[in-house]
Design an enzyme around this catalytic site. Sequence first.
Site, PDB file in Angstrom:
ATOM      1  N   THR A 124      -1.338   8.099  -5.610  1.00  0.00           N
ATOM      2  CA  THR A 124      -2.155   8.342  -4.159  1.00  0.00           C
ATOM      3  C   THR A 124      -1.483   9.617  -3.516  1.00  0.00           C
ATOM      4  O   THR A 124      -0.325   9.776  -3.898  1.00  0.00           O
ATOM      5  CB  THR A 124      -1.835   7.087  -3.397  1.00  0.00           C
ATOM      6  OG1 THR A 124      -2.010   7.498  -2.238  1.00  0.00           O
ATOM      7  CG2 THR A 124      -0.280   6.566  -3.514  1.00  0.00           C
ATOM      8  N   ASP A 125      -2.235  10.196  -2.882  1.00  0.00           N
ATOM      9  CA  ASP A 125      -1.849  11.328  -2.164  1.00  0.00           C
ATOM     10  C   ASP A 125      -0.759  10.830  -1.271  1.00  0.00           C
ATOM     11  O   ASP A 125       0.145  11.830  -0.637  1.00  0.00           O
ATOM     12  CB  ASP A 125      -3.161  11.931  -1.213  1.00  0.00           C
ATOM     13  CG  ASP A 125      -3.628  11.152  -0.258  1.00  0.00           C
ATOM     14  OD1 ASP A 125      -3.394   9.941  -0.245  1.00  0.00           O
ATOM     15  OD2 ASP A 125      -4.488  11.770   0.130  1.00  0.00           O
ATOM     16  N   GLU A 126      -0.645   9.752  -0.821  1.00  0.00           N
ATOM     17  CA  GLU A 126       0.441   9.207   0.210  1.00  0.00           C
ATOM     18  C   GLU A 126       1.857   9.425  -0.296  1.00  0.00           C
ATOM     19  O   GLU A 126       2.855   9.544   0.733  1.00  0.00           O
ATOM     20  CB  GLU A 126       0.021   7.787   0.454  1.00  0.00           C
ATOM     21  CG  GLU A 126      -1.267   7.419   1.112  1.00  0.00           C
ATOM     22  CD  GLU A 126      -1.368   6.179   2.027  1.00  0.00           C
ATOM     23  OE1 GLU A 126      -0.244   5.708   2.245  1.00  0.00           O
ATOM     24  OE2 GLU A 126      -2.357   5.751   2.423  1.00  0.00           O
ATOM     25  N   TYR A 151       4.366   1.229   1.242  1.00  0.00           N
ATOM     26  CA  TYR A 151       3.336   1.131   0.073  1.00  0.00           C
ATOM     27  C   TYR A 151       3.746   2.711  -0.483  1.00  0.00           C
ATOM     28  O   TYR A 151       3.834   2.708  -1.851  1.00  0.00           O
ATOM     29  CB  TYR A 151       2.118   1.098   0.530  1.00  0.00           C
ATOM     30  CG  TYR A 151       0.974   1.656  -0.293  1.00  0.00           C
ATOM     31  CD1 TYR A 151       0.726   0.907  -1.416  1.00  0.00           C
ATOM     32  CD2 TYR A 151       0.408   3.031  -0.126  1.00  0.00           C
ATOM     33  CE1 TYR A 151      -0.350   1.582  -2.329  1.00  0.00           C
ATOM     34  CE2 TYR A 151      -0.616   3.362  -0.848  1.00  0.00           C
ATOM     35  CZ  TYR A 151      -0.908   2.850  -1.890  1.00  0.00           C
ATOM     36  OH  TYR A 151      -1.937   3.207  -2.760  1.00  0.00           O
ATOM     37  N   LYS A 155       4.716   3.618  -4.374  1.00  0.00           N
ATOM     38  CA  LYS A 155       3.901   4.271  -5.509  1.00  0.00           C
ATOM     39  C   LYS A 155       4.499   5.638  -5.898  1.00  0.00           C
ATOM     40  O   LYS A 155       4.568   6.082  -6.968  1.00  0.00           O
ATOM     41  CB  LYS A 155       2.773   4.643  -4.729  1.00  0.00           C
ATOM     42  CG  LYS A 155       1.693   3.674  -4.328  1.00  0.00           C
ATOM     43  CD  LYS A 155       1.301   2.665  -5.996  1.00  0.00           C
ATOM     44  CE  LYS A 155       0.197   3.842  -6.446  1.00  0.00           C
ATOM     45  NZ  LYS A 155      -0.495   3.183  -7.431  1.00  0.00           N
TER      46      LYS A 155
END
Length: 341
Positions: A124-126, A151, A155
């Site tokens: 994810t970009d997060e 989260y 990741k």
Amino acid sequence: MLIFFVTGGAGFIGSAFARQLLRQFPTCKVINFDALTYAGNLDNLDGVDEGHHHFVLGDIANRDAVMAALAEDTDAIINFAAESHVDRSIASAEEFIRTNVLGTQVLLDCARERGVRRFLQVSTDEVMGSLPEDEKAFFTEDSPFQPNSPYAASKAAAEHLVRAANHTFGLDTVITRCGNNYGPRQFPEKFLPLMLANAMDDQPIPVYGDGLNVRDWIYVEDHCRAILQVLEKGRSGAVYNVGARNARRNIDVAKSVLDILEKPHSLLRFVKDRPGHDRRYAIDPTLVESELGWRPSETWESGLRKTIEWYQTHVDWVTRARSGAYREFYARQYGIEVGAR
Ligand code: NAD
Ligand code: DAU
């Protein structure tokens, strides 16, 4: 015969990907390995070709279960399985560490032991944190890791483990980092389907903070096509950012949804902000476009219309998704009952 081991394939993106695999490679075999948590739903797999698709109930953090399901001649593991909702990770991080971190390591170990040809981690970009509001700032593959929520941190940890498996053990791995997906079958805890479900029922739409946070939206089928191209043609060890150049403010997204549904903007309710809320995500997809020739097929307008039509024609799916434990989650998160006005 190609054999794909898809984890988390009863969830939102994984189920779209399993369908895409079966369309693209009609003679392949898809092992769909999913623990059916609150977010997993066998209805998401309705109508798939049972001759080529095999569902296995299992937990990616359970080594014996993974080894029992993973065939010797598996071509690829595509890891979608995760705890995926930021708000839940803020409430309690434990399951995120177990599934997203430990589960990924178990899959990597099993991949090596079984001689799986390629491992694709859906990230994810997060993991890259939050961008400044300056519209010229974008995430690239070289952006530093700055995960801000439990989260995102889980990741990011998973990505490190994938990288280490590639570097130290020579496992053939690739990583994709995508932004906010939207489309059919997304669990209605996420902003877009939550808005749709609430607005269709004339319930208020909770907008966190000032509503000016920016997310980069992509139609789920476009994300899945990018994953397939990275799987087939991506360089071993590489990371590819995936985005449709579609960064929008939350408040504008909410108003577009209400306008299409012909519902009043008075349904919008500004509520307490998410702790640590990332301000802006925007992805530069130049690498996946130039190296692999991927382009999104849907525009925001066409993708949003398809999504809204799906939710309007699948009211039973929404009702089932919002029953049971969802009601407790909603009351805890928003301080009101589902259906309260
Ligand atoms: P989702 O929450 O809809 O689905 C997750 C699936 O994983 C569910 O079917 C669930 O049952 C399964 N699962 C959870 N824990 C498991 C475990 N221990 N073992 C086996 N299965 C388990 O998630 P999603 O939105 O479809 O996201 C899929 C993946 O894509 C995730 O890895 C997520 O981090 C990533 N991602 C999501 C988005 C997005 O916008 N939704 C964007 C970028 C990346
Ligand atoms: O960017 C990719 C990520 O997108 C994925 O890795 C995550 O799995 C996925 O959940 C998503 O994370 P976000 O936190 O961006 O998605 P969410 O739908 O929870 O929220 C989108 C934006 O809307 C965010 O700025 C928070 C805001 N929001 C969300 C909810 C649930 C609201 O304003 N109100 C809400 O009720």
